[in-house]
Design a protein around this motif. Structure first.
Motif, PDB file in Angstrom:
ATOM      1  N   ALA A  95      36.675  25.505  58.745  1.00 15.73           N
ATOM      2  CA  ALA A  95      36.489  24.569  59.816  1.00 15.73           C
ATOM      3  C   ALA A  95      35.975  23.377  58.911  1.00 15.73           C
ATOM      4  CB  ALA A  95      35.931  24.612  60.782  1.00 15.73           C
ATOM      5  N   GLY A  96      36.513  22.123  59.095  1.00 18.65           N
ATOM      6  CA  GLY A  96      35.947  20.865  58.329  1.00 18.65           C
ATOM      7  C   GLY A  96      34.335  20.761  58.054  1.00 18.65           C
ATOM      8  N   GLY A  97      33.808  21.120  57.017  1.00 18.03           N
ATOM      9  CA  GLY A  97      32.328  20.958  56.656  1.00 18.03           C
ATOM     10  C   GLY A  97      31.669  22.325  57.057  1.00 18.03           C
ATOM     11  N   ALA A  98      32.315  23.457  57.864  1.00 11.41           N
ATOM     12  CA  ALA A  98      31.473  24.452  58.243  1.00 11.41           C
ATOM     13  C   ALA A  98      31.197  25.296  56.855  1.00 11.41           C
ATOM     14  CB  ALA A  98      32.408  25.224  59.182  1.00 11.41           C
ATOM     15  N   PRO A  99      30.048  26.048  56.848  1.00 12.66           N
ATOM     16  CA  PRO A  99      30.173  27.337  55.839  1.00 12.66           C
ATOM     17  C   PRO A  99      31.160  28.117  56.058  1.00 12.66           C
ATOM     18  CG  PRO A  99      27.920  26.763  57.042  1.00 12.66           C
ATOM     19  CD  PRO A  99      28.999  26.085  57.928  1.00 12.66           C
ATOM     20  N   SER A 100      31.591  28.597  54.662  1.00 11.17           N
ATOM     21  CA  SER A 100      32.615  29.498  54.600  1.00 11.17           C
ATOM     22  C   SER A 100      32.139  31.012  55.202  1.00 11.17           C
ATOM     23  CB  SER A 100      32.924  29.691  53.239  1.00 11.17           C
ATOM     24  OG  SER A 100      33.346  28.531  52.384  1.00 11.17           O
ATOM     25  N   PRO A 101      33.013  31.768  55.896  1.00 15.64           N
ATOM     26  CA  PRO A 101      32.730  32.888  56.072  1.00 15.64           C
ATOM     27  C   PRO A 101      32.926  33.967  54.860  1.00 15.64           C
ATOM     28  CG  PRO A 101      35.017  32.207  56.905  1.00 15.64           C
ATOM     29  CD  PRO A 101      34.264  31.032  56.379  1.00 15.64           C
ATOM     30  N   ARG A 102      32.670  35.179  55.121  1.00 17.13           N
ATOM     31  CA  ARG A 102      32.699  36.113  54.126  1.00 17.13           C
ATOM     32  C   ARG A 102      34.224  35.829  53.351  1.00 17.13           C
ATOM     33  NH1 ARG A 102      29.890  40.465  51.595  1.00 17.13           N
ATOM     34  NH2 ARG A 102      31.408  41.684  50.294  1.00 17.13           N
ATOM     35  N   PRO A 103      34.438  35.343  52.203  1.00 14.41           N
ATOM     36  CA  PRO A 103      35.690  35.451  51.723  1.00 14.41           C
ATOM     37  C   PRO A 103      36.265  36.708  51.556  1.00 14.41           C
ATOM     38  CG  PRO A 103      34.161  34.978  50.040  1.00 14.41           C
ATOM     39  CD  PRO A 103      33.375  35.370  51.236  1.00 14.41           C
ATOM     40  N   HIS A 104      37.832  36.873  51.199  1.00 16.99           N
ATOM     41  CA  HIS A 104      38.210  38.156  50.713  1.00 16.99           C
ATOM     42  C   HIS A 104      38.717  37.953  49.409  1.00 16.99           C
ATOM     43  CE1 HIS A 104      38.760  38.544  55.163  1.00 16.99           C
ATOM     44  NE2 HIS A 104      39.653  37.762  55.337  1.00 16.99           N
ATOM     45  N   SER A 105      38.718  36.716  48.828  1.00 17.61           N
ATOM     46  CA  SER A 105      39.277  36.514  47.376  1.00 17.61           C
ATOM     47  C   SER A 105      38.616  35.126  47.077  1.00 17.61           C
ATOM     48  CB  SER A 105      40.797  36.545  47.670  1.00 17.61           C
ATOM     49  OG  SER A 105      41.381  35.540  48.191  1.00 17.61           O
ATOM     50  N   PHE A 106      39.162  34.904  45.660  1.00 13.73           N
ATOM     51  CA  PHE A 106      38.899  33.773  44.913  1.00 13.73           C
ATOM     52  C   PHE A 106      39.767  33.418  43.981  1.00 13.73           C
ATOM     53  CE2 PHE A 106      36.875  36.949  42.340  1.00 13.73           C
ATOM     54  CZ  PHE A 106      36.784  36.148  40.914  1.00 13.73           C
ATOM     55  N   GLU A 107      40.138  32.181  43.751  1.00  8.16           N
ATOM     56  CA  GLU A 107      41.074  31.919  42.898  1.00  8.16           C
ATOM     57  C   GLU A 107      40.426  31.584  41.356  1.00  8.16           C
ATOM     58  OE1 GLU A 107      44.153  28.266  41.566  1.00  8.16           O
ATOM     59  OE2 GLU A 107      43.518  28.573  43.737  1.00  8.16           O
ATOM     60  N   TYR A 108      40.711  32.399  40.362  1.00  7.76           N
ATOM     61  CA  TYR A 108      40.202  32.063  38.985  1.00  7.76           C
ATOM     62  C   TYR A 108      41.224  32.381  38.153  1.00  7.76           C
ATOM     63  CZ  TYR A 108      36.342  31.612  35.539  1.00  7.76           C
ATOM     64  OH  TYR A 108      35.651  30.989  34.356  1.00  7.76           O
ATOM     65  N   TRP A 109      40.780  32.322  36.716  1.00  6.96           N
ATOM     66  CA  TRP A 109      41.719  32.452  35.354  1.00  6.96           C
ATOM     67  C   TRP A 109      41.786  34.124  35.168  1.00  6.96           C
ATOM     68  CZ3 TRP A 109      44.618  28.345  35.437  1.00  6.96           C
ATOM     69  CH2 TRP A 109      44.054  27.152  35.808  1.00  6.96           C
ATOM     70  N   SER A 110      42.886  34.626  35.381  1.00  6.08           N
ATOM     71  CA  SER A 110      42.991  36.031  34.935  1.00  6.08           C
ATOM     72  C   SER A 110      44.056  36.026  34.041  1.00  6.08           C
ATOM     73  CB  SER A 110      43.075  36.952  36.223  1.00  6.08           C
ATOM     74  OG  SER A 110      43.626  38.179  35.988  1.00  6.08           O
ATOM     75  N   HIS A 111      45.268  36.619  34.471  1.00  5.22           N
ATOM     76  CA  HIS A 111      46.616  36.607  33.717  1.00  5.22           C
ATOM     77  C   HIS A 111      46.786  35.219  33.444  1.00  5.22           C
ATOM     78  CE1 HIS A 111      50.304  38.097  32.099  1.00  5.22           C
ATOM     79  NE2 HIS A 111      50.818  37.243  32.772  1.00  5.22           N
ATOM     80  N   ALA A 112      46.848  34.418  34.607  1.00  2.00           N
ATOM     81  CA  ALA A 112      47.008  32.958  34.609  1.00  2.00           C
ATOM     82  C   ALA A 112      46.196  32.614  35.956  1.00  2.00           C
ATOM     83  CB  ALA A 112      48.317  32.614  35.059  1.00  2.00           C
ATOM     84  N   ALA A 113      46.296  31.687  36.420  1.00  2.19           N
ATOM     85  CA  ALA A 113      45.736  31.203  37.893  1.00  2.19           C
ATOM     86  C   ALA A 113      46.152  32.110  38.738  1.00  2.19           C
ATOM     87  CB  ALA A 113      45.994  29.743  38.205  1.00  2.19           C
ATOM     88  N   CYS A 114      44.981  33.075  39.171  1.00  2.11           N
ATOM     89  CA  CYS A 114      45.443  34.242  40.123  1.00  2.11           C
ATOM     90  C   CYS A 114      44.269  34.196  41.016  1.00  2.11           C
ATOM     91  CB  CYS A 114      45.326  35.512  39.180  1.00  2.11           C
ATOM     92  SG  CYS A 114      46.473  35.615  38.181  1.00  2.11           S
ATOM     93  N   ILE A 115      44.783  34.958  42.228  1.00  3.52           N
ATOM     94  CA  ILE A 115      44.046  35.252  43.451  1.00  3.52           C
ATOM     95  C   ILE A 115      43.252  36.675  43.074  1.00  3.52           C
ATOM     96  CG2 ILE A 115      43.941  35.740  46.049  1.00  3.52           C
ATOM     97  CD1 ILE A 115      46.696  34.516  46.190  1.00  3.52           C
ATOM     98  N   LEU A 116      42.009  36.737  43.252  1.00  3.02           N
ATOM     99  CA  LEU A 116      41.467  38.037  42.799  1.00  3.02           C
ATOM    100  C   LEU A 116      40.568  38.297  43.932  1.00  3.02           C
ATOM    101  CD1 LEU A 116      40.009  36.297  39.340  1.00  3.02           C
ATOM    102  CD2 LEU A 116      41.780  38.051  39.760  1.00  3.02           C
ATOM    103  N   PRO A 117      40.361  39.749  44.118  1.00  8.87           N
ATOM    104  CA  PRO A 117      39.518  40.187  45.052  1.00  8.87           C
ATOM    105  C   PRO A 117      37.860  39.836  44.888  1.00  8.87           C
ATOM    106  CG  PRO A 117      40.846  41.946  44.145  1.00  8.87           C
ATOM    107  CD  PRO A 117      40.840  40.937  43.063  1.00  8.87           C
ATOM    108  N   ILE A 118      37.178  39.195  46.017  1.00  9.50           N
ATOM    109  CA  ILE A 118      36.042  38.727  45.889  1.00  9.50           C
ATOM    110  C   ILE A 118      35.125  39.820  45.247  1.00  9.50           C
ATOM    111  CG2 ILE A 118      35.159  39.517  48.135  1.00  9.50           C
ATOM    112  CD1 ILE A 118      34.422  35.972  46.292  1.00  9.50           C
ATOM    113  N   GLU A 119      35.243  41.006  45.336  1.00 10.63           N
ATOM    114  CA  GLU A 119      34.299  42.018  44.552  1.00 10.63           C
ATOM    115  C   GLU A 119      34.483  41.909  42.988  1.00 10.63           C
ATOM    116  OE1 GLU A 119      35.505  43.151  48.727  1.00 10.63           O
ATOM    117  OE2 GLU A 119      36.896  42.608  46.877  1.00 10.63           O
ATOM    118  N   GLU A 120      35.519  41.011  42.546  1.00  5.33           N
ATOM    119  CA  GLU A 120      35.603  40.956  41.124  1.00  5.33           C
ATOM    120  C   GLU A 120      34.685  39.944  40.647  1.00  5.33           C
ATOM    121  OE1 GLU A 120      36.846  43.551  39.548  1.00  5.33           O
ATOM    122  OE2 GLU A 120      37.634  44.600  41.121  1.00  5.33           O
TER     123      GLU A 120
END
Length: 413
Positions: A95-120
């Motif tokens: 929600a606008g401005g609200a703290p993020s709940p625990r995420p399932h994933s994050f986006e970062y550079w792996s094979h390319a721009a990828c969705i990755l499990p937050i545990e990584e």
């Protein structure tokens, strides 16, 4: 899987690790399919989130034909999962401005721009450190201290925010003519002070890593060797069986980085018929023979089963090339040709489009007549998934197969 050939008694070149097993070409193909979630019963309860954990990375891309690639990847494995459910499985809406709940994933550079499990998150510390050491990626900030501080202050006060909400992404020229704000927030993303755990209308939503990443994961304490061991092991598990180059390509590592950790990765050396190069396998994959139902489906050109062109040719005898960036007159199979997987093999491809409620197969090619029924199945399933009620075949490189495919579609329609 056929009986594994024991090779421990055979003399081996001193420069190569001693293989613990020998695999046929078909063994390797089935191991790869099972590792990628395309052989055996899908885990529908785990859903798209389970697919992400199994693959370790799902590539993002701007092209959207039937759907965006990160939606097509779980579709290929699970069938017609609801697209909102797929998005919810990946992202952590805020929600606008609200703290993020625990995420399932994050986006970062792996094979390319990828969705990755937050545990990584901790295992990409080596890449964040490398970016910091280099000091820049594509663009250089005019005043790094001031620009980065301004972005962090805004996110702290008002985040999570998109680039537009931060002040705009471009200076008004071409797409690569980034504003100072865009350069700063992407630099902070590269180096780990900022994280993307959501896309909103295809725009990255940035948040402070200290707010979005769970406390137990928010650290760069793992040394490079430990990060690389984990990523090589994860790539091996996701590939089933792989060469050094395959393992490196999965998360875009360097060959020497793989070499440095392969002995401690938990993967075991094997020999694969016809490969001619050392290979490694996940021992858990070798423990049981791959069995079960093969998926019949269309694959995104960015699907991790076919990320590496040389590996795809080696395993499937199939040449895969994305032609979206090839000039139209030079295209052979079409703008977004999707390979057809059926019976555990790649047996054709189709360049799809949508016209209203019609799925248009703009260009089709099939290996032989045995691919006609699977192609019809895949086209009809895809049409239903994206809300189309009919399929039209425009072109096919074989007139006889084209007639057979149109007849099959009419019969099922």
């Amino acid at each position: 899987m056929t009986a594994v050939t024991q090779l421990s008694s055979l003399p081996q070149p001193s420069s190569r690790p001693r293989p613990v097993a020998g695999l046929s070409r078909d063994d390797a193909r089935r191991l790869a399919l099972r590792a990628q979630g395309l052989l055996g019963a899908p885990d529908r309860r785990a859903g798209a989130r389970g697919v992400l954990r199994q693959l370790g990375a799902v590539q993002l891309d701007t092209i959207s034909v039937l759907a965006r690639s990160h939606e097509l990847v779980p579709y290929a494995r699970l069938g017609a999962a609801g697209r909102p459910a797929v998005e919810a499985a990946y992202w952590t809406p805020t929600a606008g401005g609200a703290p993020s709940p625990r995420p399932h994933s994050f986006e970062y550079w792996s094979h390319a721009a990828c969705i990755l499990p937050i545990e990584e998150w901790p295992h990409f510390a080596f890449r964040r450190r490398a970016r910091r050491a280099k000091g820049h990626r594509w663009h250089v900030l005019k005043d790094a201290g001031r620009s980065c501080a301004a972005v962090l202050d805004r996110l702290k006060a008002d985040g999570p925010l998109t680039t537009s909400e931060l002040g705009g992404g471009r200076n008004g020229g071409e797409w690569w003519d980034w504003s100072e704000t865009k350069i700063a927030v992407e630099w902070l993303l590269d180096t780990g002070e900022v994280v993307c755990t959501e896309r909103r209308a295809w725009k990255r939503v940035y948040d402070l890593a200290e707010r979005a990443v769970p406390d137990e994961l928010l650290h760069d304490g793992l040394d490079d060797a430990e990060c690389l061991r984990r990523l090589v092991a994860q790539a091996g598990a996701a590939l089933g069986v792989a060469t050094r180059a395959d393992l490196a390509d999965y998360h875009r590592l360097k060959g020497e980085q793989v070499d440095a950790v392969i002995a401690d990765s938990g993967l075991v050396p094997v020999e694969v018929e016809g490969w001619g190069k050392p290979a490694w396998a996940d021992p858990a994959a070798l423990a049981t023979a791959p069995r079960g139902r093969h998926r019949t489906t269309l694959l995104s050109p960015f699907d991790s089963l076919i990320w590496d062109r040389r590996r795809t040719e080696r395993i499937f005898g199939f040449t895969h090339r994305l032609e979206a960036y090839v000039p139209r007159p030079r295209r052979i199979h079409g703008y977004f040709a999707m390979p057809l997987l059926a019976g555990g093999r790649l047996v054709g491809r189709v360049d799809p489009a949508r016209e209203g409620t019609t799925l248009v197969a703009r260009q089709v090619s099939m290996r032989n007549g045995k691919a006609v029924a699977p192609m019809a199945t895949a086209l009809l399933e895809a049409a239903t998934w994206v809300g189309c009620d009919s399929v039209r075949v425009e072109r096919c490189d074989d007139a006889t197969l084209a007639a057979a495919l149109r007849a099959e579609l009419r019969q099922r329609g």
